[in-house]
Design an enzyme around this catalytic site. Structure first.
Site, PDB file in Angstrom:
ATOM      1  N   LYS A 219      -6.189   6.428   3.879  1.00 52.73           N
ATOM      2  CA  LYS A 219      -6.426   4.934   3.359  1.00 52.73           C
ATOM      3  C   LYS A 219      -6.160   3.680   4.449  1.00 52.73           C
ATOM      4  CE  LYS A 219      -3.927   2.516  -0.717  1.00 52.73           C
ATOM      5  NZ  LYS A 219      -3.546   1.593   0.064  1.00 52.73           N
ATOM      6  N   HIS A 243      -4.576  -2.440   1.691  1.00 53.87           N
ATOM      7  CA  HIS A 243      -3.160  -2.557   1.399  1.00 53.87           C
ATOM      8  C   HIS A 243      -3.306  -3.861  -0.060  1.00 53.87           C
ATOM      9  CE1 HIS A 243       0.128  -0.616   2.300  1.00 53.87           C
ATOM     10  NE2 HIS A 243       0.616  -0.777   1.596  1.00 53.87           N
TER      11      HIS A 243
END
Length: 331
Positions: A219, A243
């Site tokens: 991620k 994020h």
């Protein structure tokens, strides 16, 4: 007040959460350009709708690494759910199971992995990992997650250090004394986050692979170069993510980065996206540009702040209905 769209939940959360909690969830890094761009970028994308396509029957199910979910929206990993609702991540897990979708539990949960598992047995859950300098802590977390039936390991790659979130600095953000990072058992002081290991490299994928049989999803990928490296290092999935704009300010919106990642990967691994999803039509745009599924971060917290598990189900149901409608109207 009728909760008609996700911004209704946002307004409710802003009004009723303590300021320090709202500011923490809402924060972006520095000027918040990337945070805001995540949302604005969707507004610039236009559909080319097709007509007379017979949209009387629609199937909105999809699969994540072979496991079916009811529609292509999951819950992204975010920390400190008890700041939004007393039951915290237990409520999140129950809502995800009720809606038959995937919940990625954060390393920084305010409930233990065991509590999260017990709250919604049989639900589809992945575990999000930050690698700490004390590798034994990370290793133990991975092995606990696998033993508890979590089905994927999500390595967050974009946090070697914590981004500068000005409101948190101004507020002197700390977790309230009655809340702890349950999975780290007081191993460190949360706000300094100094135990994060800034020396992590691609080679650590091999280290993770040696610890677990779980598929590894990485991620925080935003470029074709890193997408290529991810494939080369044998990950099973990529989450295109910045994020939530909380790390590097000035990076691309995730929907803008998605296209080059999808082109680089060429179907070899599944590609997902988080950041800026606020409507069902945003979900359709992400899928049209090559994402297999999207994950929501802040909207999940707004749902929790509204009515816990029930509020989060409402948020997911609204996205599901809007997504189905957008599909039909776009032909």
């Amino acid at each position: 007040m009728a909760m008609v769209c996700l911004s209704d939940f946002e307004a409710y959360a802003k009004k009723y959460l303590p300021k320090i909690a709202w500011d923490f969830f809402a924060a972006g890094a520095d000027d918040c350009c990337t945070r805001d761009e995540n949302i604005l970028a969707y507004k610039r994308i236009r559909f080319r709708p097709r007509m007379l396509r017979d949209v009387s029957v629609m199937d909105i199910r999809t699969k994540l690494l072979g496991t079916e979910i009811s529609f292509p929206v999951g819950i992204a990993p975010t920390g400190f759910h008890q700041l939004a609702w007393p039951d915290g991540e237990k409520s999140t897990a129950r809502a995800a199971k009720a809606m038959n979708t995937c919940y990625i539990a954060s390393t920084y949960s305010t409930c233990t992995l065991e509590e999260i598992s017990a709250a919604a047995p049989g639900g589809l859950r992945w575990f999000q990992l930050y690698i700490h300098r004390n590798r034994a802590v990370s290793q133990q977390l991975v092995q606990r997650a696998e033993a508890l039936g979590f089905q994927g390991l999500v390595l967050t790659a974009d946090l070697p250090y914590t981004g500068k979130r000005r409101d948190d600095v101004r507020n002197g953000f700390r977790l309230p004394p009655h809340m702890t990072l349950k999975n780290l058992e007081g191993a460190f002081e949360v706000c300094k986050m100094s135990p994060l290991d800034p020396s992590v490299t691609w080679n650590d994928i091999y280290w993770l692979r040696s610890l677990t049989h779980l598929p590894i999803i990485i991620k925080g990928i935003l470029t074709k170069e890193d997408a290529e490296l991810a494939v080369r290092h044998g990950v099973q999935g990529i989450i295109v993510s910045n994020h939530g704009g909380r790390q590097l300010d000035g990076g691309p919106a995730t929907i803008d980065a998605l296209v080059e990642v999808v082109e680089a990967v060429q179907g070899r691994v599944e590609v997902y996206l988080d950041g800026g999803i606020r409507k069902g039509s945003d979900v359709l745009k992400a899928l049209a540009l090559g994402a297999k599924c999207v994950f929501i971060g802040r909207p999940a917290l707004w749902g929790l702040a509204y009515k816990g598990e029930e509020g989060l189900q409402d948020v997911l149901r609204i996205l599901q209905d809007e997504f189905r409608l957008s599909m039909a109207l776009a032909g």
